[in-house]
Design a protein around this motif. Structure first.
Motif, PDB file in Angstrom:
ATOM      1  N   ILE A  47      51.586  42.535  48.482  1.00 12.50           N
ATOM      2  CA  ILE A  47      52.174  41.730  49.553  1.00 12.50           C
ATOM      3  C   ILE A  47      51.763  40.272  49.421  1.00 12.50           C
ATOM      4  N   GLN A  48      50.481  40.042  49.084  1.00  9.33           N
ATOM      5  CA  GLN A  48      49.984  38.675  48.977  1.00  9.33           C
ATOM      6  C   GLN A  48      50.546  37.954  47.755  1.00  9.33           C
ATOM      7  N   VAL A  49      50.637  38.653  46.621  1.00 10.23           N
ATOM      8  CA  VAL A  49      51.053  38.019  45.371  1.00 10.23           C
ATOM      9  C   VAL A  49      52.579  37.888  45.290  1.00 10.23           C
ATOM     10  N   GLU A  50      53.313  38.871  45.799  1.00  9.51           N
ATOM     11  CA  GLU A  50      54.768  38.911  45.619  1.00  9.51           C
ATOM     12  C   GLU A  50      55.513  38.594  46.911  1.00  9.51           C
ATOM     13  N   LYS A  51      54.939  37.732  47.739  1.00 10.61           N
ATOM     14  CA  LYS A  51      55.547  37.436  49.031  1.00 10.61           C
ATOM     15  C   LYS A  51      56.960  36.868  48.896  1.00 10.61           C
ATOM     16  N   LEU A  52      57.154  35.953  47.942  1.00 17.05           N
ATOM     17  CA  LEU A  52      58.473  35.351  47.762  1.00 17.05           C
ATOM     18  C   LEU A  52      59.496  36.373  47.283  1.00 17.05           C
ATOM     19  N   ARG A  53      59.100  37.217  46.334  1.00 14.70           N
ATOM     20  CA  ARG A  53      60.028  38.223  45.811  1.00 14.70           C
ATOM     21  C   ARG A  53      60.393  39.242  46.889  1.00 14.70           C
ATOM     22  N   ILE A  54      59.404  39.614  47.702  1.00 20.09           N
ATOM     23  CA  ILE A  54      59.679  40.555  48.797  1.00 20.09           C
ATOM     24  C   ILE A  54      60.646  39.916  49.791  1.00 20.09           C
ATOM     25  N   GLY A  55      60.459  38.601  50.053  1.00 27.53           N
ATOM     26  CA  GLY A  55      61.376  37.906  50.951  1.00 27.53           C
ATOM     27  C   GLY A  55      62.805  37.928  50.438  1.00 27.53           C
ATOM     28  N   GLU A  56      62.987  37.746  49.113  1.00 29.23           N
ATOM     29  CA  GLU A  56      64.328  37.799  48.527  1.00 29.23           C
ATOM     30  C   GLU A  56      64.924  39.198  48.630  1.00 29.23           C
ATOM     31  N   GLN A  57      64.083  40.208  48.445  1.00 27.32           N
ATOM     32  CA  GLN A  57      64.563  41.589  48.578  1.00 27.32           C
ATOM     33  C   GLN A  57      65.000  41.874  50.013  1.00 27.32           C
ATOM     34  N   LEU A  58      64.211  41.401  50.967  1.00 32.14           N
ATOM     35  CA  LEU A  58      64.572  41.589  52.372  1.00 32.14           C
ATOM     36  C   LEU A  58      65.864  40.852  52.702  1.00 32.14           C
ATOM     37  N   LEU A  59      66.065  39.688  52.095  1.00 29.38           N
ATOM     38  CA  LEU A  59      67.275  38.905  52.327  1.00 29.38           C
ATOM     39  C   LEU A  59      68.514  39.720  51.973  1.00 29.38           C
ATOM     40  N   LEU A  60      68.483  40.393  50.823  1.00 26.44           N
ATOM     41  CA  LEU A  60      69.622  41.203  50.400  1.00 26.44           C
ATOM     42  C   LEU A  60      69.828  42.399  51.324  1.00 26.44           C
ATOM     43  N   GLU A  61      68.739  43.050  51.709  1.00 25.90           N
ATOM     44  CA  GLU A  61      68.849  44.232  52.565  1.00 25.90           C
ATOM     45  C   GLU A  61      69.400  43.868  53.947  1.00 25.90           C
ATOM     46  N   ILE A  62      68.926  42.769  54.501  1.00 17.54           N
ATOM     47  CA  ILE A  62      69.392  42.356  55.831  1.00 17.54           C
ATOM     48  C   ILE A  62      70.866  41.959  55.779  1.00 17.54           C
ATOM     49  N   ASN A  63      71.255  41.237  54.726  1.00 23.27           N
ATOM     50  CA  ASN A  63      72.649  40.825  54.610  1.00 23.27           C
ATOM     51  C   ASN A  63      73.594  42.011  54.449  1.00 23.27           C
ATOM     52  N   ASP A  64      73.130  43.079  53.825  1.00 18.95           N
ATOM     53  CA  ASP A  64      73.959  44.278  53.715  1.00 18.95           C
ATOM     54  C   ASP A  64      74.318  44.830  55.093  1.00 18.95           C
ATOM     55  N   MET A  65      73.402  44.654  56.045  1.00 24.45           N
ATOM     56  CA  MET A  65      73.639  45.142  57.400  1.00 24.45           C
ATOM     57  C   MET A  65      74.437  44.150  58.238  1.00 24.45           C
TER      58      MET A  65
END
Length: 388
Positions: free
Chosen positions: A160-178
């Motif tokens: 979570i600490q190291v990949e915060k930006l990548r996780i944010g991009e993944q969440l962006l795609l998931e939220i937009n799908d909804m």
């Protein structure tokens, strides 16, 4: 990131605004009423102009319902509204932002963290944003919180600490799908870690090893997590406390301290723990009924119990008025909640081996009615435990 279903400035997708199933008589009535109102507005002009003419700025669109039928987005500029038959709503097209409040959750490696997020979004289709969801920001915030929670409980603290930006991009795609079906697009998701409330457990093998999951809590849904946050805000499974409680699972936990293991219900001194019978449970419930408990719960329950023999037994717990009542059979009037549970699971609930939330998520507790009221039954279980 490319715009999800985005459109050029000032353009919007076509919508089948007219209902083709409407008969010719309906169209005639619609036309007559519209013509009469328009004529009335002309006759009373310029007085009617103060009410009929609206100015829409460039960054907004006006959605108009005329006699219940939606029209194409109006604006920018001067928009004509017909009095009495037009109902309208403004939609802001500018990029806006909201925050996901910090919530406490348990990561893959047992760390307890407080994590929130900042979300930027914009409306790309004003018609869908009005038609598909009532409260756009609240619905999007809930969707973002669900996606964030389900993603983070599967990752370790270090990830979570190291990949915060990548996780944010993944969440962006998931939220937009909804949200794309709501006419809304999320532009950015930025995670923010408020605090590490408890470091990862040290007794795990390897840096990313996981604790055994609790049956029924794997991939716990964000909506249930919020219910847990609302009802169980005085409990948090401390993963490394040494209590060995099964609640220390990969799930969101919302709060402070875990309840210490309590003495077995109705267990005889010096003997191993014994499962109480239904009559013993009923006799343990009746003494704790009080006006204070009724004020906390305020609902009546019908409990249908599946016995090992295959038979069914019905009990009621009425905490809606007076000092409350409990007994065999069904309550007077319609119960607020009907619970379906096996005898063994009901015994585990009162013994503290099973939490109502865990039982509901795993399907061991079936709820017919308001889940909000169903989970309030925890107050009764706590009262039984405190009396022992």
């Amino acid at each position: 990131m490319g715009r999800t279903g985005g459109f050029g400035a000032g353009t919007f997708p076509f919508h089948p605004l007219a209902d083709s199933s409407q008969g010719w008589l309906s169209w005639i009535c619609h036309g007559i009423i519209t013509s009469l109102v328009f004529l009335l507005m002309v006759v009373t002009f310029p007085i009617s102009g103060w009410f009929a003419l609206k100015i829409v700025p460039t960054y907004e669109r006006m959605i108009i319902f005329r006699l219940g039928r939606i029209r194409a987005p109006q604006g920018p500029g001067v928009v004509l509204l017909l009095p009495f038959i037009d109902h309208w709503q403004r939609v802001d097209l500018r990029t806006r932002a909201f925050n996901v409040p910090p919530c406490k959750l348990t990561s893959k490696d047992g760390a307890v963290i407080s994590m929130g997020a900042d979300v930027q979004f914009r409306v790309w289709d004003p018609v869908l944003s009005v038609m598909m969801v009532k409260d756009l920001i609240a619905a999007t915030r809930m969707t973002a919180q669900n996606a964030m929670t389900k993603t983070l409980v599967k990752k370790s603290l270090r990830e979570i600490q190291v990949e915060k930006l990548r996780i944010g991009e993944q969440l962006l795609l998931e939220i937009n799908d909804m949200t794309k079906s709501w006419g809304l697009e999320v532009d950015r998701v930025e995670l923010s870690m408020e605090a590490v409330l408890q470091p990862p457990r040290e007794n795990l093998v390897g840096p990313l090893a996981t604790a055994p999951p609790v049956p029924g809590l794997e991939g716990l849904d964000g909506t249930i997590q919020q219910l847990a946050a609302h009802f169980f805000n005085n409990t948090l499974a401390l993963a490394g406390s040494g209590t060995g409680t099964p609640e220390a699972a990969d799930s969101m936990e919302t709060v402070n301290e875990v309840e210490p293991p309590t003495a077995p219900l109705l267990a005889a001194a010096g003997s191993t723990r014994r499962k109480p019978s239904m009559d013993e449970l009923l006799s343990a419930v009746e003494p704790v009924l009080s006006e204070a408990l009724v004020a906390q719960v305020g609902a009546s329950y019908q409990v249908n119990i599946a016995l090992p023999s295959g038979a069914r037994s019905t009990y009621f717990i009425d905490l809606s008025s007076g000092s409350g009542r409990a007994g065999h059979g069904v309550p007077e009037g319609s119960p607020d909640v009907i619970l379906e549970v096996a005898e063994k699971d009901l015994q585990d609930l009162f013994l503290g081996d099973l939490r109502p939330l865990s039982a509901y998520v795993s399907g061991r507790l079936q709820v017919k009615g308001d889940l909000h009221l169903a989970l309030k039954l925890e107050e009764l279980i706590k009262a039984v435990k405190q009396r022992r």
